[in-house]
Design an enzyme around this catalytic site. Structure first.
Site, PDB file in Angstrom:
ATOM      1  N   ASN A   9       0.882  -1.159   0.000  1.00  0.00           N
ATOM      2  CA  ASN A   9       0.000   0.000   0.000  1.00  0.00           C
ATOM      3  C   ASN A   9       0.925   1.215   0.000  1.00  0.00           C
ATOM      4  O   ASN A   9       1.409   1.653   1.035  1.00  0.00           O
ATOM      5  CB  ASN A   9      -0.893  -0.040   1.246  1.00  0.00           C
ATOM      6  CG  ASN A   9      -1.922   1.067   1.264  1.00  0.00           C
ATOM      7  OD1 ASN A   9      -1.879   1.973   0.434  1.00  0.00           O
ATOM      8  ND2 ASN A   9      -2.840   1.002   2.215  1.00  0.00           N
ATOM      9  N   ARG A  62      -2.071  -1.741  -4.033  1.00  0.00           N
ATOM     10  CA  ARG A  62      -3.181  -0.796  -4.078  1.00  0.00           C
ATOM     11  C   ARG A  62      -2.821   0.277  -5.104  1.00  0.00           C
ATOM     12  O   ARG A  62      -1.728   0.844  -5.057  1.00  0.00           O
ATOM     13  CB  ARG A  62      -3.369  -0.151  -2.698  1.00  0.00           C
ATOM     14  CG  ARG A  62      -4.291   1.030  -2.719  1.00  0.00           C
ATOM     15  CD  ARG A  62      -4.509   1.596  -1.319  1.00  0.00           C
ATOM     16  NE  ARG A  62      -5.273   2.821  -1.390  1.00  0.00           N
ATOM     17  CZ  ARG A  62      -4.859   3.994  -0.907  1.00  0.00           C
ATOM     18  NH1 ARG A  62      -3.698   4.089  -0.296  1.00  0.00           N
ATOM     19  NH2 ARG A  62      -5.602   5.059  -1.016  1.00  0.00           N
ATOM     20  N   GLU A 335      -7.097  -1.798   4.694  1.00  0.00           N
ATOM     21  CA  GLU A 335      -7.064  -1.825   3.225  1.00  0.00           C
ATOM     22  C   GLU A 335      -6.245  -3.002   2.710  1.00  0.00           C
ATOM     23  O   GLU A 335      -6.583  -3.620   1.693  1.00  0.00           O
ATOM     24  CB  GLU A 335      -6.465  -0.512   2.694  1.00  0.00           C
ATOM     25  CG  GLU A 335      -7.402   0.673   2.886  1.00  0.00           C
ATOM     26  CD  GLU A 335      -6.732   2.008   2.647  1.00  0.00           C
ATOM     27  OE1 GLU A 335      -5.578   2.185   3.086  1.00  0.00           O
ATOM     28  OE2 GLU A 335      -7.372   2.876   2.044  1.00  0.00           O
TER      29      GLU A 335
END
Ligand code: ADP
Length: 348
Positions: A9, A62, A335
């Site tokens: 991420n 991501r 996430e």
């Protein structure tokens, strides 16, 4: 065999990473203060060194802006080209995320991109497009893409009925969700639209932009990096603002404007949903500031929302009282876990 997934991420100056065995997080880490390619390259080497004894099967990234890409995608030259093209709409994130994808290529693993915009790709048309000439909307694919989608999806999982999610971090977005399907969200073509944020203005009269540009201000930089809480009081870290509320009138104003902007957005989504069953708070501010949650919830008393003040103070998972008409949740967002789950879905 269990799949081992290394999830990245990547932010504008940091890398969060987590190792998953299937959907189970084994370990995670955070490297910050990264400036140039050399910093990112060293960070990537360090991460792979740490996991050299793990037989990693897949890398997952991501990617903030996926424009028309609605699904988790195996990264190939075509997908890379698109991530690059979409950088115009997410200039702080897409270029860095693409750079890390390319830095990882030498480890010769399949790499997947999971887009933050996916959760909002099927918003109803009334919420999705802007009232500008339709031919321009179509020519340039100008629409509400929404962001923080992985977070909104993760924290709204399993919530039936009408749900509003408040992702309150340095970026802020609020979404309206019906039975796990997004119907509206506050961020738009770019993450600049919507609620007041740390350094971003959120929605303002577009006339202000013309006014500023005529006077030779760099409106994009001003509204992205120097506005929001920082513009009002000079501080963008919410903890700095809270600790100065009683002695600095601009901090008090910033706090009140932030709260007001959230309350207004929630109110509009109660109307869009025609009611409300669940209200969810997430991200660092949403998860950790009982006073703010209390003020927001007080503005919804007219709907029969009743807060359990004790549970709210303790940041418990459900903070509404038993007889509240709306259930209020505090959910820790993840996430990286959402990314791992999305990739597993594709692999299966
Ligand atoms: P990002 O959007 O960058 O992922 P975060 O969810 O980490 O952001 O949120 C960062 C914001 O949360 C900062 O404004 C910071 O001040 C605020 N914050 C972080 N921890 C706390 C806390 N314990 N109490 C209040 N605010 C916090």
């Amino acid at each position: 065999m269990q799949k081992k997934i290394l999830v990245f991420n990547v932010g504008s100056s940091s890398i969060k990473y987590s190792l998953f065995y299937e959907a189970k997080k084994i370990t995670s880490g955070f490297i910050e203060r990264l400036n140039d390619k050399k910093d990112y390259s060293e960070a990537i080497n360090k991460i792979f060194k740490k996991f050299e004894n793990e037989k990693i099967n897949v890398l997952a990234h991501r990617v903030v802006h996926g424009r028309e890409l609605k699904k988790t995608s195996l990264i190939n030259p075509e997908i890379k080209k698109k991530i690059k093209q979409f950088s115009e709409f997410a200039p702080l994130h897409n270029p860095k995320q693409l750079m890390v994808i390319e830095l990882c290529e030498r480890f010769k693993k399949p790499q997947y991109a999971v887009f933050d915009t996916m959760f909002f790709s099927d918003l109803p048309e009334v919420a999705k497009i802007y009232a500008i000439p339709k031919n321009i909307t179509e020519k340039h694919s100008i629409r509400k893409y929404g962001f923080h989608g992985l977070s909104h999806k993760y924290v709204s999982k399993g919530l039936n009925g009408k749900t509003i999610v408040c992702h309150l971090g340095s970026g802020v977005s609020i979404s309206a969700i019906n039975n796990e399907k997004a119907i509206d969200t506050s961020m738009g073509l770019t993450p600049l639209e919507g609620v007041i944020m740390g350094t971003r203005s959120g929605s303002i009269d577009p006339g202000i932009i013309f006014f500023l540009e005529k006077r030779k201000y760099n409106a994009e930089d001003l509204l992205t990096n120097k506005s929001g809480l920082k513009g009002i009081c000079g501080y963008n870290d919410f903890r700095d603002i809270r600790s100065r509320i009683n002695k600095n009138k601009n901090c008090k104003l910033a706090y009140e404007m932030f709260t007001y902007s959230i309350v207004k957005t929630i109110g509009s989504y109660v109307s869009a949903l025609n009611g409300l069953n669940n209200l969810v708070f997430t991200a660092a501010i949403g998860e950790n500031v009982p006073k703010l949650r209390k003020e927001i919830c007080n503005s919804l008393k007219y709907l029969g929302l009743k807060l359990d003040e004790d549970k709210n103070e303790k940041n418990e998972e459900v903070i509404s009282s038993k007889d509240s008409k709306i259930k209020v949740h505090v959910r820790k967002t993840d996430e990286e876990k959402m990314i791992a789950e999305e990739v597993l879905k594709i692999l299966k």
